[in-house]
Scaffold this motif. Structure first.
Motif, PDB file in Angstrom:
ATOM      1  N   ASP A  38       0.823  -1.213   0.000  1.00  0.00           N
ATOM      2  CA  ASP A  38       0.000   0.000   0.000  1.00  0.00           C
ATOM      3  C   ASP A  38       0.851   1.256   0.000  1.00  0.00           C
ATOM      4  N   VAL A  39       1.592   1.470  -1.051  1.00  0.00           N
ATOM      5  CA  VAL A  39       2.418   2.666  -1.171  1.00  0.00           C
ATOM      6  C   VAL A  39       1.539   3.803  -1.672  1.00  0.00           C
ATOM      7  N   ALA A  40       1.714   4.965  -1.077  1.00  0.00           N
ATOM      8  CA  ALA A  40       0.912   6.119  -1.478  1.00  0.00           C
ATOM      9  C   ALA A  40       1.253   6.533  -2.904  1.00  0.00           C
ATOM     10  N   ASP A  61      -5.609  -7.021   3.708  1.00  0.00           N
ATOM     11  CA  ASP A  61      -4.629  -6.290   4.504  1.00  0.00           C
ATOM     12  C   ASP A  61      -4.058  -7.206   5.577  1.00  0.00           C
ATOM     13  N   GLY A  62      -3.060  -6.697   6.261  1.00  0.00           N
ATOM     14  CA  GLY A  62      -2.458  -7.428   7.369  1.00  0.00           C
ATOM     15  C   GLY A  62      -1.806  -8.731   6.939  1.00  0.00           C
ATOM     16  N   GLU A  82       0.778 -12.770   3.243  1.00  0.00           N
ATOM     17  CA  GLU A  82       0.856 -14.146   2.732  1.00  0.00           C
ATOM     18  C   GLU A  82       0.656 -14.166   1.217  1.00  0.00           C
ATOM     19  N   ASP A  83      -0.275 -13.361   0.714  1.00  0.00           N
ATOM     20  CA  ASP A  83      -0.483 -13.289  -0.734  1.00  0.00           C
ATOM     21  C   ASP A  83       0.770 -12.771  -1.437  1.00  0.00           C
TER      22      ASP A  83
END
Length: 195
Positions: free
Chosen positions: A60-62, A118-119, A124-125
Motif C-alpha cells: 500500500d504505497v501512497a 490487509d495485514g 501471505e499473498d
C-alpha cells in the motif's frame, strides 16, 4: 526476505532498482525527491555509481494524486517522469500540479505489486506471489509453461495519451510511403510535409 530476493534478481538483470514499500509518514513528494536523487546522482556501489533505471512499489504505497485544469486522479507518472516532469509538487498547495512541459515521458520503468486484503492475509499473498515469481524466473515448468497467452490493449487511454504531433507525423509518413518507396522527392512535397 522474498521481496529482497526479488529485488536482487531484478537488479542483476536490469541495474539499480528502487524497491519502495509502505512506510508511515512517507509522502509521494518525498518519494519523488528520493527517486530524482537516485536517478540524477546515483548510488555509490562497489565499482562505481549506479543510476536508477526502475522502481517496484510493493503493498500500500501512497500514489501521487495529480491535478490538472479539470481533473484529479492517482498516477504513477510523478514517480517515473523525472527529467522534465509533467506534474510537479506545489508545496504551497500541497499537491502535484500540471507543468507546462509538452510531450512528457517516463525515464524509468515501474512495477506496482499490491495484494488484496490487509495485514497477515496480504503479506501471505505477497509471499506467494514472490515465491511463484522466483519459480517462474528459474524456469520451473509448473510456473513458467503456459498453453495460453493474453494480449491487452487499452484503446481508451492509449488514444488519450497519444501525442497529437506524433500522430500527425505518423499519418504524413503513411501517406508518403509510395513517394518514399519510389524515391519521388520534390520541393512541393517538402513544403507539404513542413506545413
Amino acid at each position: 526476505q522474498d521481496v529482497q530476493q526479488y529485488c536482487q534478481r531484478i537488479q542483476q538483470e536490469r541495474g539499480l532498482v528502487c524497491l519502495i514499500s509502505r512506510s508511515e509518514g512517507e509522502t509521494p513528494a518525498r518519494i519523488v525527491e528520493a527517486l530524482q536523487h537516485l536517478f540524477f546522482e546515483g548510488l555509490e556501489v562497489s565499482g562505481g555509481i549506479a543510476k536508477l533505471v526502475g522502481i517496484v512499489l510493493v503493498g500500500d504505497v501512497a500514489l501521487p494524486v495529480v491535478y490538472n485544469e479539470t481533473d484529479s486522479f492517482p498516477s504513477m507518472f510523478p514517480y517515473t517522469d523525472l527529467v522534465r516532469p509533467a506534474y510537479v509538487f506545489d508545496a504551497e498547495q500541497e499537491r502535484f500540479i500540471r507543468s507546462s512541459v509538452s510531450n512528457p515521458q517516463a525515464e524509468i520503468w515501474h512495477g506496482l505489486i499490491r495484494a488484496p486484503g490487509d495485514g497477515a492475509e496480504q503479506m501471505e499473498d505477497l509471499r506467494q506471489f514472490f515465491y511463484k515469481n522466483k519459480r517462474f524466473s528459474e524456469g520451473d515448468p509448473q510456473y513458467s509453461a503456459f498453453s495460453k497467452e493474453i494480449g491487452f490493449h487499452d484503446h481508451f487511454w492509449e488514444d488519450k495519451a497519444f501525442d497529437n504531433e506524433a500522430r500527425r507525423w505518423y499519418e504524413k509518413k503513411m501517406q508518403s510511403l509510395d513517394r518514399l518507396f519510389h524515391f519521388r522527392f520534390s520541393g512541393d512535397w517538402l513544403k507539404e510535409l513542413s506545413s
